[in-house]
Design an enzyme around this catalytic site. Structure first.
Site, mmCIF file in Angstrom:
data_model
loop_
_atom_site.group_PDB
_atom_site.id
_atom_site.type_symbol
_atom_site.label_atom_id
_atom_site.label_comp_id
_atom_site.label_asym_id
_atom_site.label_seq_id
_atom_site.Cartn_x
_atom_site.Cartn_y
_atom_site.Cartn_z
ATOM 1 C CE1 TYR A 102 -4.338 0.120 -0.304
ATOM 2 C CE2 TYR A 102 -4.271 -1.666 1.293
ATOM 3 C CZ TYR A 102 -4.955 -0.921 0.340
ATOM 4 O OH TYR A 102 -6.247 -1.232 0.045
ATOM 5 C CD GLU A 135 -4.921 4.580 0.625
ATOM 6 O OE1 GLU A 135 -4.631 3.797 1.547
ATOM 7 O OE2 GLU A 135 -6.039 5.091 0.473
ATOM 8 C CG ASP A 147 -7.715 9.752 -24.257
ATOM 9 O OD1 ASP A 147 -6.645 9.123 -24.374
ATOM 10 O OD2 ASP A 147 -8.771 9.227 -23.858
ATOM 11 C CB THR A 205 -4.143 3.644 -22.102
ATOM 12 O OG1 THR A 205 -4.126 3.793 -23.512
ATOM 13 C CG2 THR A 205 -5.542 3.852 -21.574
ATOM 14 C CE LYS A 260 -6.266 1.925 -26.000
ATOM 15 N NZ LYS A 260 -6.500 2.508 -24.667
ATOM 16 N NE ARG A 284 -5.019 -4.782 -20.274
ATOM 17 C CZ ARG A 284 -5.473 -4.411 -21.478
ATOM 18 N NH1 ARG A 284 -6.452 -3.554 -21.573
ATOM 19 N NH2 ARG A 284 -4.962 -4.921 -22.580
HETATM 20 N N1 DSN Z 1 -11.025 -0.113 -25.555
HETATM 21 C C1 DSN Z 1 -10.029 0.755 -26.117
HETATM 22 C C2 DSN Z 1 -9.866 0.545 -27.575
HETATM 23 O O1 DSN Z 1 -9.965 -0.587 -28.007
HETATM 24 O O2 DSN Z 1 -9.627 1.478 -28.307
HETATM 25 C C3 DSN Z 1 -10.269 2.159 -25.779
HETATM 26 O O3 DSN Z 1 -10.435 2.269 -24.421
#
Ligand code: DSN
Length: 425
Positions: A56, A58, A202, A228, A231, A237
């Site tokens: 933890y 925080e 984003d 994110t 990707k 993730r």
């Molecule tokens: N689910 C993602 C995508 O496939 O683009 C976006 O959050």
């Protein structure tokens, strides 16, 4: 001492161990074309599965609510410093657990319920968290969307400006999940300045390309950038928030913790630090450019094989294939391609007349295939294989052409064994 502490997974839980083994085989034996997926390095996986799972922490480095955070501080500080270096910005919060939470944190920090904001319409390639009526962003705030033009399927910046002037949004979001063209961040900046809006990018889909210089950076144009990390960036993730102006520091940090989250997932923060270090290398720069080169090769091959690419091509890692002329649904194409060991997702196309559960298109991307070593030659072959499967569906309906799908599976198997995933696993 209880033996379970030292048992390996296969002994402790054979069912889960078997599912993980089968998932590894799936990733090895099928070609991953989902534009938002990738194949993280062994180092990223090792950090994600590390003893930081137990901790933890925080708070933020140096200001925690728990003892024993010395090494948690080390990994979070490294993650922050590397994120700032990678994307050329002043501040970073590396604690968001996901893409949805990073965007929720921006809303919590900067908007009040009912405030107006603008984002790309989901049907034009936006994201649920950019104002979809079924998402909190669309339920608790007042979204006004912009879209692509019917003629060329590109974002209509004149319409973006007109909508912004009419609605005076407090926040404008650029970035999406199924838009394959270069984002004109400076044009968004000019519109945001004219109406006094905060500009959020984003960049989840393209952050690996931004990191490697294969897509222009949203900085210095955007006030806040979210992404994110799993990707095109090829990390664990998770999510991050980046910004340059100190006035956003307190609201954004407070929104992530304690506003939305409790203890950060320190094992994932450690893995983010690892991924950022990888992304700072010359190899990653080359990888990011190869993603785009491969996407262009795939799009060209699909077009040569009579499949229409939305907007006529791609500038990034992804593309939408319009199956309308073949009278094949995205749903049937996703299933048929999966039977042929090509994994992708059905996706609405601009002005789609079919529901999101059926759709008239599929979305394809090259980050995962590029990671395993495919180049333009392999992606040209993949384009042909996709077209063969789709033509089988056009001829025979949802069940497709069994012989064609069997033949495609054989050629997919050849490609996958020539380019193994985790070769020493
Ligand atoms: N689910 C993602 C995508 O496939 O683009 C976006 O959050």
């Amino acid at each position: 001492m209880d033996s379970f502490w030292n048992d390996d997974l296969a002994t402790a839980d054979p069912e889960i161990a078997a599912a993980i083994g089968n998932e590894l085989a799936r990733q090895q034996d099928k070609i991953e074309l989902i534009a938002s997926e990738n194949i993280a390095s062994k180092a990223v996986l090792e950090a994600t599965g590390s003893v930081f799972t137990n901790k933890y922490a925080e708070g933020y480095p140096g200001k925690r609510y728990y003892g024993g955070c010395d090494y948690a501080d080390v990994v979070e500080t490294l993650a922050i410093d590397r994120a700032k270096e990678l994307f050329g910005c002043e501040f970073a919060n590396v604690q968001p657990n996901s893409g949805s939470q990073m965007n929720q944190a921006v809303f919590l920090a900067l908007l009040q319920p009912g405030d107006t904001f603008m984002g790309l319409d989901l049907n034009s390639g936006g994201h649920l968290t950019h104002g979809s009526p079924v998402n909190m962003s669309g339920k608790w705030f007042n979204p006004v969307s912009y879209g692509v033009r019917a003629e060329d399927e590109l974002i209509d910046m004149d319409a973006v400006a007109a909508t912004a002037r009419e609605h005076k949004p407090k926040l404008i979001i650029c970035g999406g999940t199924a838009y394959s063209r270069t984002w004109d961040f400076s044009a968004f900046r000019a519109i945001a300045d004219e109406v006094g809006a905060i500009l959020l990018c984003d960049m989840s889909h393209i952050s690996g390309l931004v990191a490697g210089g294969a897509h222009p950076s949203p900085f210095p144009h955007c006030d806040i950038v979210t992404s994110t990390t799993h990707k095109s960036l090829r990390g664990p993730r998770s999510g991050i928030i980046l910004w340059n102006d100190e006035k956003f520091t307190k609201p954004l940090n407070m929104a992530v913790f304690p506003g939305l989250q409790g203890g950060p997932l320190m094992h994932v923060v450690a893995a983010k630090a690892v991924a950022f270090r990888e992304a700072l290398t010359p190899e990653f720069k080359s990888y990011s450019h190869r993603i785009v080169e491969n996407a262009r090769a795939l799009a060209a091959s699909l077009e040569e094989n009579d499949l229409r690419i939305v907007s006529g091509g791609t500038d990034n890692h992804s593309m939408l294939v319009d199956l309308t002329a073949k009278d094949v649904t995205g749903k049937d194409a996703e299933k048929g391609l999966d039977r042929a060991w090509l994994t992708c997702n059905k996706n609405g196309i601009p002005f789609d007349t079919r529901s999101p559960f059926v759709t008239s298109g599929i979305r394809l991307g090259t980050p995962a295939g590029t990671t395993r070593g495919f180049g333009p030659a392999e992606f040209r072959v993949i384009g042909k294989l996709i077209a063969e499967v789709v033509d089988g569906l056009a001829k025979n309906g949802a069940e497709g052409d069994i012989q064609v799908e069997e033949s495609v599976r054989g050629r997919v198997a050849d490609l996958c064994s020539a380019f193994p995933v985790y070769p020493n696993a």
